[in-house]
Design a protein around this motif. Structure first.
Motif, short mmCIF file in Angstrom:
data_model
loop_
_atom_site.label_atom_id
_atom_site.label_comp_id
_atom_site.label_asym_id
_atom_site.label_seq_id
_atom_site.Cartn_x
_atom_site.Cartn_y
_atom_site.Cartn_z
N SER A 225 3.72 3.59 4.80
CA SER A 225 5.05 3.50 4.18
C SER A 225 6.00 2.72 5.07
O SER A 225 6.81 1.92 4.59
N THR B 47 -5.31 -3.14 -6.85
CA THR B 47 -3.97 -3.02 -7.44
C THR B 47 -2.87 -3.59 -6.57
O THR B 47 -1.79 -3.89 -7.06
N ARG B 48 -3.15 -3.70 -5.25
CA ARG B 48 -2.12 -4.13 -4.29
C ARG B 48 -0.89 -3.24 -4.38
O ARG B 48 0.22 -3.66 -4.12
N ASP B 49 -1.09 -2.01 -4.84
CA ASP B 49 0.05 -1.09 -5.03
C ASP B 49 0.08 -0.11 -3.86
O ASP B 49 -0.66 0.85 -3.81
N ILE B 50 0.97 -0.38 -2.91
CA ILE B 50 0.96 0.42 -1.69
C ILE B 50 1.47 1.85 -1.94
O ILE B 50 1.00 2.81 -1.36
N GLN B 51 2.39 2.00 -2.90
CA GLN B 51 2.89 3.33 -3.27
C GLN B 51 1.73 4.22 -3.74
O GLN B 51 1.63 5.38 -3.37
N LEU B 52 0.90 3.61 -4.55
CA LEU B 52 -0.25 4.33 -5.10
C LEU B 52 -1.17 4.78 -3.97
O LEU B 52 -1.63 5.93 -3.92
N GLU C 297 9.03 1.07 3.33
CA GLU C 297 9.46 2.19 2.48
C GLU C 297 9.90 3.32 3.42
O GLU C 297 9.24 4.35 3.53
N LYS D 267 0.95 6.89 -12.47
CA LYS D 267 2.24 6.45 -11.91
C LYS D 267 3.40 7.36 -12.30
O LYS D 267 4.56 6.94 -12.37
N CYS E 291 5.30 -1.00 5.06
CA CYS E 291 5.78 -1.63 3.84
C CYS E 291 7.29 -1.47 3.65
O CYS E 291 7.81 -1.64 2.56
N GLY F 8 5.03 9.66 -7.43
CA GLY F 8 5.04 8.72 -6.31
C GLY F 8 4.78 9.45 -5.00
O GLY F 8 4.52 10.66 -5.01
N TYR G 99 -6.50 -0.22 -3.31
CA TYR G 99 -5.49 -1.15 -2.81
C TYR G 99 -5.87 -2.60 -3.12
O TYR G 99 -5.05 -3.37 -3.63
#
Ligand SMILES: Nc1ncnc2c1ncn2[C@@H]1O[C@H](COP(=O)(O)OP(=O)(O)OP(=O)(O)O)[C@@H](O)[C@H]1O
Ligand SMILES: [Zn+2]
Length: 613
Positions: free
Chosen positions: A77, A252-257, A82, A582, A80, A585, A249
């Motif tokens: 996090s 999806t390249r979705d770091i939150q996920l 976040e 989703k 990134c 989170g 990852y």
């Protein structure tokens, strides 16, 4: 649950301060008072604890535990940018860890409350003088003086005075016992009223109290097999899940996920709550005077389907009495036979020998010394008395010795103990032993909870065995057994797939108790040998303890399953699904984790207060 070791009060406070500091960092960052760079210091400070336990687990147990999953999640996090997600997730995770540590410590504190009650100094009478002595300096033979409201510091015998003693610390039974000269008292028990002079027989680490303490500490360190299983699963599943998360990852390249999955996906959470359950159960049992010598016995007892009981001293009181003497050879008078029997049995401490000795004592019959004395276990004794060969024992013993003059049948519900003089049968002592309170109730309860088989084993003759087992309501029994036979029967049962609990008095059943899946010994306060071979020790001399022990173990294992369901269902299934959809989170994932930990801990701590009777 990663830190299963106990925290010292200072460390406790320190971990609490850590949480507060992390929370403060979060708040001031949220209010834009500090920059992300400064926030990083707060995160590092909080993460330090996680990383430490994570690395410890990795090095010592070679497992990628929950702390490492969390560490990776938080670091990701931050990487990134976040920052808020990172600190809030960290905060929830730290609180969850804290709750689980508190639960363990709380469960354990109730064990310590039971145990840390010995006084540090006591008054000792020495050559008529009283002086105060540190408990460490007490020696066997010292006369300790005790007043109302004091805790007995030693195991010993009362040599003066009397009082009402509460033995709850050892037996869990808080009813007061009135004790006077000659009675035994035990360290850790409490004197409600009176004054006592106690001659110490055991001091320090030799007392029952200290040995129970030592066994409990040892028990706590033994993991439940189910925990070993979840640990083993975690070792393999950990890297596998990390790889899956990596794949997610890449796709999806979705770091939150990814962060959310890391928080909810740690397989180590499967074992969540097992440690608390174990300690709470051991502690709860101790309050009933039941000592589980390890988490493994807690788990095994819940699975037992076959119960094997020893007869004498377990289902019966173990204090047989001679009810009558039948003369077979009229050459002998009653008195002569009693005299010879008592002489032959005087060197033996078998309960039946004691019964014959007290039969002689009641009639004030003196007996001469015996020579060439020997015992045949499970059979009888032989000796020379007044130049005559005396044999006392059961029918098999008489057969082995080719005794003549036998009666065709001896039918009696009492145990027939034969006496032969010079290899000729001379008389029969009839001995009976009262059935223990609660024996038939216990058998009924065992049947009610679906125990498939209950078997009574005894060295006694078949007639008495049938009579006693019928009276108690046990459908199956084996008689005429030697101590080794009991072990073989247990092995046979196990080979046929049974999980066997053996209940015995452990004086002569030690081998059988050891060989059963769970050995339960009864009456350890009177007979300290009872603490050795068994896995479960009933300090109180009561059969009800057997059922209480089963109840505690079943409840504990159910609680573990409930905890697993919470973890698997809430965290892994619902949690991960919501993450993938989703809906949830990283912050919510950490909150779900906290919720699961809180539920599991509460559910486990509940065991401390379970009703068992
Ligand atoms: N010292 C003794 N004097 C007389 N008889 C004895 C003695 N020792 C053993 N026996 C005989 O052998 C039998 C078996 O003895 P053992 O000690 O194996 O069993 P137990 O403890 O009496 O019964 P259980 O097996 O139910 O605990 C007794 O019932 C008794 O008939
Ligand atoms: Zn026995």
């Amino acid at each position: 649950m990663s830190k299963s070791t106990e925290l010292l009060p200072m460390e406790f406070l320190w971990e609490f301060i850590r949480i507060i500091i992390v929370a403060l960092f979060g708040v001031v960052y949220y209010e834009h008072i500090i920059s992300p760079e400064i926030l990083l210091w707060g995160v590092a400070f909080g993460l330090y604890a996680l990383i430490k336990t994570g690395i410890k687990g990795l090095v010592r147990k070679r497992k990628i535990g929950t702390p490492l999953f969390f560490t990776v999640a938080v670091v990701l996090s931050l990487v990134c940018k976040e920052y808020l997600v990172g600190i809030v997730a960290l905060l929830f995770i730290l609180i969850a860890e804290y709750i689980s540590i508190i639960s363990v410590t709380f469960a354990r504190s109730s064990i310590e409350k039971l145990q840390d009650t010995l006084p540090s100094a006591v008054v000792v009478k020495h050559k008529g003088q009283k002086r105060k002595v540190s408990i460490i300096d007490l020696r066997a033979g010292d006369i300790v003086l005790l007043k109302t409201g004091e805790t007995v510091p030693v195991d010993g015998e009362i040599v003066g005075g009397g009082g009402a003693i509460n033995e709850a610390a050892i037996t869990g039974d808080s009813a007061c016992k009135i004790k006077t000269s000659g009675a035994k008292v035990y360290a850790g028990t409490f004197m409600n009223a009176g004054s006592l002079d106690i001659e110490a027989t055991k001091v320090g680490s030799d007392t029952i109290f200290s040995r129970v303490h030592a066994l409990v500490s040892d028990a706590e360190s033994k993991q439940l097999p189910i925990k070993n299983l979840t640990d083993r699963i975690a070792v393999w599943l950990g890297p596998a899940i990390l790889i899956c998360v990596g794949v997610v990852y890449v796709m999806t390249r979705d770091i939150q996920l990814v962060i959310s999955l890391l928080i909810l996906g740690s397989p180590a959470q499967l074992g969540l709550g097992i440690g608390v359950v174990k300690i709470a159960a051991i502690s709860r049992a101790l309050r009933e005077g039941i000592l589980f010598k390890g988490g493994n016995f807690l788990e095994e007892l819940a699975r037992v389907d076959t119960f094997v009981f020893d007869k004498a001293g377990t289902l019966t009181v173990g204090k047989p009495r001679v009810s009558r003497l039948q003369i077979v050879d009229s050459k002998f008078s009653e008195e002569q036979l009693i005299r010879l029997a008592a002489a032959a049995d005087s060197g033996c401490d078998h309960p039946i020998a004691k019964a014959i000795l007290s039969y002689a004592g009641e009639r004030a019959i003196a007996y001469p010394p015996a020579s060439d004395f020997y015992v045949v276990k499970g059979r009888g004794v032989a000796a020379r008395v007044d130049e005559q060969a005396v044999l006392i024992g059961n029918r098999s013993f008489m057969n082995d010795k080719s005794v003549s003059g036998f009666l065709a049948t001896v039918n009696s519900t009492e145990t027939a103990i034969f006496i032969a003089i010079n290899y000729k049968l001379a008389g029969i002592f009839y001995v009976s032993d009262a059935i223990r309170d609660g024996a038939s109730e216990l058998i009924k309860l065992l049947n009610d909870i679906g125990i498939e088989r209950v078997i009574m084993l005894t060295g006694d003759n078949p007639e008495t065995a049938r009579f006693v087992s019928r009276q108690i309501g046990i459908s199956e029994h084996r008689a005429n057994l030697l101590p080794g036979d009991k072990v073989s029967i247990i092995h046979e049962l196990q080979e046929s797939g049974a999980i066997v609990a053996m209940v015995g008095d452990s004086l002569h059943d030690a081998a059988a108790l050891k060989n059963a899946n769970v050995g339960i010994s009864i009456g350890a306060i009177e007979m300290q040998a009872a603490m050795e071979g068994a896995g479960v020790v009933l300090m109180k001399d009561k059969l009800q303890g057997v059922f209480k022990a089963i109840t505690i173990s079943k409840r504990s294992i159910n609680t573990i399953y409930q905890n697993m369901i919470v973890c698997v269902a809430l965290l892994h299934i619902v949690g991960i699904l919501l993450v993938l959809m989703k809906i949830v989170g990283p912050m919510e994932a950490a909150a779900v984790h906290l919720l699961a930990v809180a539920l599991v801990c509460l559910n486990s701590i509940k065991l401390l207060r379970m009703k068992v009777s």
